[in-house]
Design a protein around this motif. Sequence first.
Motif, PDB file in Angstrom:
ATOM      1  N   ILE A   1       0.832  -1.209   0.000  1.00 19.30           N
ATOM      2  CA  ILE A   1       0.000   0.000   0.000  1.00 19.30           C
ATOM      3  C   ILE A   1       0.872   1.266   0.000  1.00 19.30           C
ATOM      4  N   TYR A   2       1.965   1.221   0.711  1.00 20.90           N
ATOM      5  CA  TYR A   2       2.890   2.360   0.758  1.00 20.90           C
ATOM      6  C   TYR A   2       3.373   2.681  -0.645  1.00 20.90           C
ATOM      7  N   LYS A   3       3.764   1.636  -1.365  1.00 19.30           N
ATOM      8  CA  LYS A   3       4.290   1.845  -2.724  1.00 19.30           C
ATOM      9  C   LYS A   3       3.193   2.300  -3.659  1.00 19.30           C
ATOM     10  N   LYS A   4       2.006   1.693  -3.519  1.00 17.36           N
ATOM     11  CA  LYS A   4       0.934   1.995  -4.468  1.00 17.36           C
ATOM     12  C   LYS A   4       0.409   3.422  -4.319  1.00 17.36           C
ATOM     13  N   VAL A   5       0.245   3.901  -3.078  1.00 17.76           N
ATOM     14  CA  VAL A   5      -0.268   5.270  -2.943  1.00 17.76           C
ATOM     15  C   VAL A   5       0.752   6.294  -3.448  1.00 17.76           C
ATOM     16  N   ARG A   6       1.991   5.842  -3.623  1.00 18.31           N
ATOM     17  CA  ARG A   6       3.013   6.747  -4.147  1.00 18.31           C
ATOM     18  C   ARG A   6       3.183   6.638  -5.656  1.00 18.31           C
ATOM     19  N   THR A   7       2.514   5.657  -6.295  1.00 24.55           N
ATOM     20  CA  THR A   7       2.674   5.509  -7.734  1.00 24.55           C
ATOM     21  C   THR A   7       1.381   5.727  -8.520  1.00 24.55           C
ATOM     22  N   VAL A   8       0.232   5.433  -7.899  1.00 27.28           N
ATOM     23  CA  VAL A   8      -1.019   5.689  -8.625  1.00 27.28           C
ATOM     24  C   VAL A   8      -1.767   6.847  -7.962  1.00 27.28           C
ATOM     25  N   ALA A   9      -2.582   7.532  -8.782  1.00 27.54           N
ATOM     26  CA  ALA A   9      -3.355   8.657  -8.245  1.00 27.54           C
ATOM     27  C   ALA A   9      -4.476   8.124  -7.368  1.00 27.54           C
ATOM     28  N   SER A  10      -4.612   8.674  -6.183  1.00 32.27           N
ATOM     29  CA  SER A  10      -5.731   8.279  -5.327  1.00 32.27           C
ATOM     30  C   SER A  10      -6.257   9.505  -4.607  1.00 32.27           C
ATOM     31  N   ASP A  11      -7.518   9.406  -4.166  1.00 34.60           N
ATOM     32  CA  ASP A  11      -8.159  10.548  -3.513  1.00 34.60           C
ATOM     33  C   ASP A  11      -8.631  10.187  -2.123  1.00 34.60           C
ATOM     34  N   GLN A  12      -8.728  11.209  -1.293  1.00 34.67           N
ATOM     35  CA  GLN A  12      -9.439  11.061  -0.029  1.00 34.67           C
ATOM     36  C   GLN A  12     -10.816  11.659  -0.271  1.00 34.67           C
ATOM     37  N   ILE A  13     -11.832  11.023   0.287  1.00 34.57           N
ATOM     38  CA  ILE A  13     -13.171  11.594   0.127  1.00 34.57           C
ATOM     39  C   ILE A  13     -13.272  12.821   1.041  1.00 34.57           C
ATOM     40  N   ARG A  14     -13.848  13.869   0.526  1.00 31.00           N
ATOM     41  CA  ARG A  14     -13.920  15.157   1.231  1.00 31.00           C
ATOM     42  C   ARG A  14     -12.533  15.580   1.741  1.00 31.00           C
ATOM     43  N   ALA A  15     -11.564  15.531   0.818  1.00 34.87           N
ATOM     44  CA  ALA A  15     -10.197  15.930   1.175  1.00 34.87           C
ATOM     45  C   ALA A  15     -10.165  17.371   1.663  1.00 34.87           C
ATOM     46  N   ASP A  16     -11.169  18.167   1.221  1.00 35.50           N
ATOM     47  CA  ASP A  16     -11.220  19.574   1.621  1.00 35.50           C
ATOM     48  C   ASP A  16     -11.328  19.749   3.137  1.00 35.50           C
ATOM     49  N   LEU A  17     -11.797  18.729   3.820  1.00 40.57           N
ATOM     50  CA  LEU A  17     -11.937  18.843   5.276  1.00 40.57           C
ATOM     51  C   LEU A  17     -10.606  18.611   5.995  1.00 40.57           C
ATOM     52  N   GLN A  18      -9.612  18.166   5.250  1.00 35.56           N
ATOM     53  CA  GLN A  18      -8.265  17.969   5.783  1.00 35.56           C
ATOM     54  C   GLN A  18      -8.223  17.048   7.005  1.00 35.56           C
ATOM     55  N   LEU A  19      -8.974  15.973   6.885  1.00 32.53           N
ATOM     56  CA  LEU A  19      -8.990  15.028   7.997  1.00 32.53           C
ATOM     57  C   LEU A  19      -7.895  13.974   7.846  1.00 32.53           C
ATOM     58  N   ASN A  20      -7.265  13.972   6.701  1.00 33.96           N
ATOM     59  CA  ASN A  20      -6.267  12.951   6.352  1.00 33.96           C
ATOM     60  C   ASN A  20      -6.756  11.538   6.659  1.00 33.96           C
ATOM     61  N   THR A  21      -7.662  11.080   5.822  1.00 30.60           N
ATOM     62  CA  THR A  21      -8.268   9.766   6.026  1.00 30.60           C
ATOM     63  C   THR A  21      -7.260   8.648   5.787  1.00 30.60           C
ATOM     64  N   GLY A  22      -7.480   7.539   6.478  1.00 35.85           N
ATOM     65  CA  GLY A  22      -6.633   6.365   6.269  1.00 35.85           C
ATOM     66  C   GLY A  22      -7.122   5.535   5.092  1.00 35.85           C
ATOM     67  N   ILE A  23      -8.363   5.771   4.674  1.00 33.71           N
ATOM     68  CA  ILE A  23      -8.938   5.056   3.535  1.00 33.71           C
ATOM     69  C   ILE A  23      -8.839   5.965   2.308  1.00 33.71           C
ATOM     70  N   ARG A  24      -8.239   5.470   1.234  1.00 38.61           N
ATOM     71  CA  ARG A  24      -8.104   6.261   0.016  1.00 38.61           C
ATOM     72  C   ARG A  24      -8.768   5.530  -1.136  1.00 38.61           C
ATOM     73  N   TYR A  25      -9.177   6.288  -2.131  1.00 43.97           N
ATOM     74  CA  TYR A  25      -9.879   5.695  -3.275  1.00 43.97           C
ATOM     75  C   TYR A  25      -9.129   6.004  -4.553  1.00 43.97           C
ATOM     76  N   GLN A  26      -9.013   4.987  -5.389  1.00 43.84           N
ATOM     77  CA  GLN A  26      -8.308   5.115  -6.656  1.00 43.84           C
ATOM     78  C   GLN A  26      -9.326   5.045  -7.793  1.00 43.84           C
ATOM     79  N   GLY A  27      -9.153   5.867  -8.832  1.00 48.69           N
ATOM     80  CA  GLY A  27      -9.987   5.780 -10.027  1.00 48.69           C
ATOM     81  C   GLY A  27     -11.263   6.591  -9.981  1.00 48.69           C
ATOM     82  N   LEU A  28     -11.363   7.516  -9.036  1.00 46.13           N
ATOM     83  CA  LEU A  28     -12.592   8.320  -8.963  1.00 46.13           C
ATOM     84  C   LEU A  28     -12.573   9.457  -9.983  1.00 46.13           C
TER      85      LEU A  28
END
Lengths: 238, 122
Positions: A211-238
């Motif tokens: 997971i460490y490698k993948k979040v650094r190589t593919v684009a992924s998003d946090q849902i409601r990233a604008d809230l700056q909660l830094n979620t532990g769950i990320r989504y790829q392909g949105l």
Amino acid sequence: MSDINTQRRQFIKTSVGAAAIAIAPGMMLYATAHGKSEGASSKVRWGMLVDTTQCTPDCNDCVTACNKENGLSGGTKATDSQWIRKIEIKDVRTGVAHSLPMMCQHCEHPPCVDVCPTQASFKRADGIVLVDRHLCIGCRYCMMACPYKARSFVHETLEDQNPDVPRGKGTVEACSLCVHRIDKGQIPACAEACKNKAILFGDLNDANSEIYKKVRTVASDQIRADLQLNTGIRYQGL
Amino acid sequence: MRLLATLLLCMSFSVAWATEANTPKLDIGKGGECVRDTQWMRKNHMHLLKHQRDETVRKGVRDEQVSLKNCVECHASKSDNSVVAREDSFCAGCHRYEAVKIDCFECHASKRRAALAKKDEQ
């Protein structure tokens, strides 16, 4: 209190970090040989990367597995507990649709913890956001504070709970990232059940983890990233 | 010296009292040995449980031996697999006698794991 803890952790991290990294490889995060464990480590940040391109609208396997593991009824009424649920989203202009599982996002700065009057909502050292049901008074402030609608309230008396997952009336509950499994070295039930391998679980801080490698190589998003909660769950392909 | 004698006297009284006929006869379950000395447990099991509860839930420190699950596994009755179902069930029997009310089993399984698994299959 959580502020002090973060600072302290940070201090410990920076002061002994170098030494720890030198001895850490190969060291287990848990020692289960005698049925005893060291406890959660702040060097770890558990998280998930959900590949929405691999998640299909007609599949509910993660939800079913969660319900079975945690002893939930599977009902979807407003008064039923749902720790994970499938949602469909669609861009109204382009018509592009996605299906994805939604659950507690295990935020670094969880609003549920901020509002809890009894410190029942808390974040474990390894980033898992939990409800300490022994302290929960059922006020449900956390449910209102959560931007992800991830928490449920137990409305009725329960019987024959799974011994590993105690649950009871009058308290709030949510995805625990299957903490009882993680502490045994297993992965969460939903990640294990996903036949498309759309849910990648691991330690976001461990440079050797997938997971460490993948979040650094593919684009992924946090849902409601604008809230700056830094979620532990990320989504790829949105 | 007099103090010691008084102490000894008191202790022998309480032992005599503890073995008195009207104390509850408990179904201790599987038997074997408790996780701590029996006499110590009689007095301190609640502190042990509450300490372990906070260690486990807040810090993730799991010690299977003193977990509530383990008490149930061993102390559940051999006839109905429960620690609370009957008058003489281990946890319930003594607490009724002592007028202690606990809510632990509203959430925690009060039956042995094997009994719950069997029920799942039906």
